[in-house]
Design a protein around this motif. Structure first.
Motif, PDB file in Angstrom:
ATOM      1  N   ASN A  15       1.477  -5.365 -18.535  1.00 27.81           N
ATOM      2  CA  ASN A  15       1.607  -4.153 -19.349  1.00 27.81           C
ATOM      3  C   ASN A  15       1.949  -2.932 -18.519  1.00 27.81           C
ATOM      4  OD1 ASN A  15      -0.356  -5.513 -21.524  1.00 27.81           O
ATOM      5  ND2 ASN A  15       0.684  -3.754 -22.412  1.00 27.81           N
ATOM      6  N   ARG A  16       2.554  -1.947 -19.200  1.00 25.43           N
ATOM      7  CA  ARG A  16       2.707  -0.610 -18.643  1.00 25.43           C
ATOM      8  C   ARG A  16       1.378   0.127 -18.815  1.00 25.43           C
ATOM      9  NH1 ARG A  16       7.180  -1.102 -22.125  1.00 25.43           N
ATOM     10  NH2 ARG A  16       9.195  -0.929 -21.095  1.00 25.43           N
ATOM     11  N   SER A  17       1.193   1.121 -17.960  1.00 24.97           N
ATOM     12  CA  SER A  17       0.017   1.979 -18.068  1.00 24.97           C
ATOM     13  C   SER A  17       0.437   3.404 -17.762  1.00 24.97           C
ATOM     14  CB  SER A  17      -1.042   1.533 -17.066  1.00 24.97           C
ATOM     15  OG  SER A  17      -2.095   2.463 -17.016  1.00 24.97           O
ATOM     16  N   GLY A  18      -0.319   4.339 -18.284  1.00 27.98           N
ATOM     17  CA  GLY A  18      -0.171   5.718 -17.852  1.00 27.98           C
ATOM     18  C   GLY A  18      -0.793   5.859 -16.479  1.00 27.98           C
ATOM     19  N   CYS A  19      -1.023   7.072 -16.066  1.00 24.87           N
ATOM     20  CA  CYS A  19      -1.552   7.338 -14.734  1.00 24.87           C
ATOM     21  C   CYS A  19      -2.869   6.599 -14.506  1.00 24.87           C
ATOM     22  CB  CYS A  19      -1.763   8.829 -14.546  1.00 24.87           C
ATOM     23  SG  CYS A  19      -2.320   9.252 -12.887  1.00 24.87           S
ATOM     24  N   LEU A  20      -2.937   5.912 -13.376  1.00 23.12           N
ATOM     25  CA  LEU A  20      -4.148   5.184 -12.998  1.00 23.12           C
ATOM     26  C   LEU A  20      -4.969   5.944 -11.958  1.00 23.12           C
ATOM     27  CD1 LEU A  20      -2.647   1.572 -12.850  1.00 23.12           C
ATOM     28  CD2 LEU A  20      -4.253   2.471 -14.539  1.00 23.12           C
ATOM     29  N   GLY A  21      -4.516   7.154 -11.596  1.00 24.80           N
ATOM     30  CA  GLY A  21      -5.310   8.035 -10.748  1.00 24.80           C
ATOM     31  C   GLY A  21      -5.227   7.789  -9.253  1.00 24.80           C
ATOM     32  N   ARG A  22      -4.284   6.964  -8.827  1.00 22.37           N
ATOM     33  CA  ARG A  22      -4.165   6.712  -7.378  1.00 22.37           C
ATOM     34  C   ARG A  22      -2.754   7.062  -6.910  1.00 22.37           C
ATOM     35  NH1 ARG A  22      -7.618   1.397  -5.730  1.00 22.37           N
ATOM     36  NH2 ARG A  22      -7.521   2.467  -3.746  1.00 22.37           N
ATOM     37  N   CYS A  23      -2.288   8.216  -7.347  1.00 24.72           N
ATOM     38  CA  CYS A  23      -0.908   8.649  -7.120  1.00 24.72           C
ATOM     39  C   CYS A  23      -0.504   8.660  -5.654  1.00 24.72           C
ATOM     40  CB  CYS A  23      -0.689  10.040  -7.716  1.00 24.72           C
ATOM     41  SG  CYS A  23      -1.118  10.146  -9.460  1.00 24.72           S
ATOM     42  N   SER A  24      -1.396   9.083  -4.783  1.00 24.17           N
ATOM     43  CA  SER A  24      -1.060   9.191  -3.362  1.00 24.17           C
ATOM     44  C   SER A  24      -0.863   7.831  -2.709  1.00 24.17           C
ATOM     45  CB  SER A  24      -2.134   9.975  -2.607  1.00 24.17           C
ATOM     46  OG  SER A  24      -3.356   9.260  -2.623  1.00 24.17           O
ATOM     47  N   GLU A  25      -1.292   6.759  -3.372  1.00 23.97           N
ATOM     48  CA  GLU A  25      -1.159   5.406  -2.826  1.00 23.97           C
ATOM     49  C   GLU A  25      -0.054   4.616  -3.511  1.00 23.97           C
ATOM     50  OE1 GLU A  25      -5.500   3.987  -1.834  1.00 23.97           O
ATOM     51  OE2 GLU A  25      -5.465   5.100  -3.740  1.00 23.97           O
ATOM     52  N   GLY A  26       0.640   5.250  -4.431  1.00 21.38           N
ATOM     53  CA  GLY A  26       1.586   4.560  -5.308  1.00 21.38           C
ATOM     54  C   GLY A  26       2.877   4.166  -4.665  1.00 21.38           C
ATOM     55  N   PRO A  27       3.594   3.319  -5.385  1.00 18.80           N
ATOM     56  CA  PRO A  27       3.308   2.875  -6.734  1.00 18.80           C
ATOM     57  C   PRO A  27       2.139   1.883  -6.748  1.00 18.80           C
ATOM     58  CG  PRO A  27       5.226   1.711  -5.936  1.00 18.80           C
ATOM     59  CD  PRO A  27       4.846   2.714  -4.874  1.00 18.80           C
ATOM     60  N   VAL A  28       1.379   1.900  -7.837  1.00 21.10           N
ATOM     61  CA  VAL A  28       0.210   1.035  -7.932  1.00 21.10           C
ATOM     62  C   VAL A  28       0.245   0.174  -9.193  1.00 21.10           C
ATOM     63  CG1 VAL A  28      -1.268   2.603  -6.624  1.00 21.10           C
ATOM     64  CG2 VAL A  28      -1.291   2.702  -9.110  1.00 21.10           C
ATOM     65  N   ALA A  29      -0.471  -0.942  -9.071  1.00 24.89           N
ATOM     66  CA  ALA A  29      -0.720  -1.837 -10.194  1.00 24.89           C
ATOM     67  C   ALA A  29      -2.142  -2.356 -10.012  1.00 24.89           C
ATOM     68  CB  ALA A  29       0.277  -2.990 -10.205  1.00 24.89           C
ATOM     69  N   VAL A  30      -2.754  -2.806 -11.101  1.00 32.96           N
ATOM     70  CA  VAL A  30      -4.122  -3.311 -11.020  1.00 32.96           C
ATOM     71  C   VAL A  30      -4.254  -4.539 -11.911  1.00 32.96           C
ATOM     72  CG1 VAL A  30      -4.981  -1.751 -12.834  1.00 32.96           C
ATOM     73  CG2 VAL A  30      -6.578  -2.690 -11.144  1.00 32.96           C
ATOM     74  N   VAL A  31      -5.024  -5.515 -11.427  1.00 34.09           N
ATOM     75  CA  VAL A  31      -5.294  -6.728 -12.194  1.00 34.09           C
ATOM     76  C   VAL A  31      -6.736  -6.677 -12.682  1.00 34.09           C
ATOM     77  CG1 VAL A  31      -5.491  -9.260 -12.114  1.00 34.09           C
ATOM     78  CG2 VAL A  31      -3.634  -8.105 -10.880  1.00 34.09           C
ATOM     79  N   TYR A  32      -6.886  -6.813 -13.992  1.00 33.09           N
ATOM     80  CA  TYR A  32      -8.215  -6.902 -14.606  1.00 33.09           C
ATOM     81  C   TYR A  32      -8.371  -8.255 -15.250  1.00 33.09           C
ATOM     82  CZ  TYR A  32      -9.218  -1.979 -13.903  1.00 33.09           C
ATOM     83  OH  TYR A  32      -9.489  -0.770 -13.329  1.00 33.09           O
ATOM     84  N   PRO A  33      -9.562  -8.826 -15.312  1.00 32.44           N
ATOM     85  CA  PRO A  33     -10.845  -8.186 -15.060  1.00 32.44           C
ATOM     86  C   PRO A  33     -11.242  -8.180 -13.590  1.00 32.44           C
ATOM     87  CG  PRO A  33     -11.250 -10.407 -15.812  1.00 32.44           C
ATOM     88  CD  PRO A  33      -9.750 -10.191 -15.843  1.00 32.44           C
TER      89      PRO A  33
END
Length: 105
Positions: free
Chosen positions: A55-73
């Motif tokens: 999925n796409r997401s809005g800002c995940l709050g780690r802009c200075s480390e970007g681009p970022v993605a996260v796997v949940y759970p």
């Protein structure tokens, strides 16, 4: 125990900002990598209910480390530079359940 609708969910931050402020998708890389990951997961036959979702997401709050993605759970955060990195995340983490250490934040 209830079975989750998706085993894993991969979110790509596609936030953009104007004025030179750093954001994950300022150059369009995040959007293109989202599409590449979604297609690769589909081609591998791992996308869909009971499997994984990209999925796409809005800002995940780690802009200075970007681009970022996260796997949940799992709560595993990644950065990436090209389609090979994204394909590795899809294959190793989403399909095989093994986080990609070299891309972790």
């Amino acid at each position: 125990m209830e079975i989750p609708f998706y085993q894993r969910h991969l979110f790509f931050c596609i936030n953009q900002r104007e004025g030179g402020e750093q954001a994950c998708n300022n150059g369009g890389l995040a959007e293109s990598m989202f599409h590449a990951a979604k297609k690769h997961a589909k081609d591998l036959g791992i996308q869909g209910p009971g499997k994984v979702r990209v999925n796409r997401s809005g800002c995940l709050g780690r802009c200075s480390e970007g681009p970022v993605a996260v796997v949940y759970p799992d709560g595993v955060w990644y950065t990436y530079v090209d389609v090979d990195d994204v394909r590795e995340i899809v294959e190793s983490h989403l399909r095989d359940g093994i986080p990609v250490a070299r891309l972790r934040l």
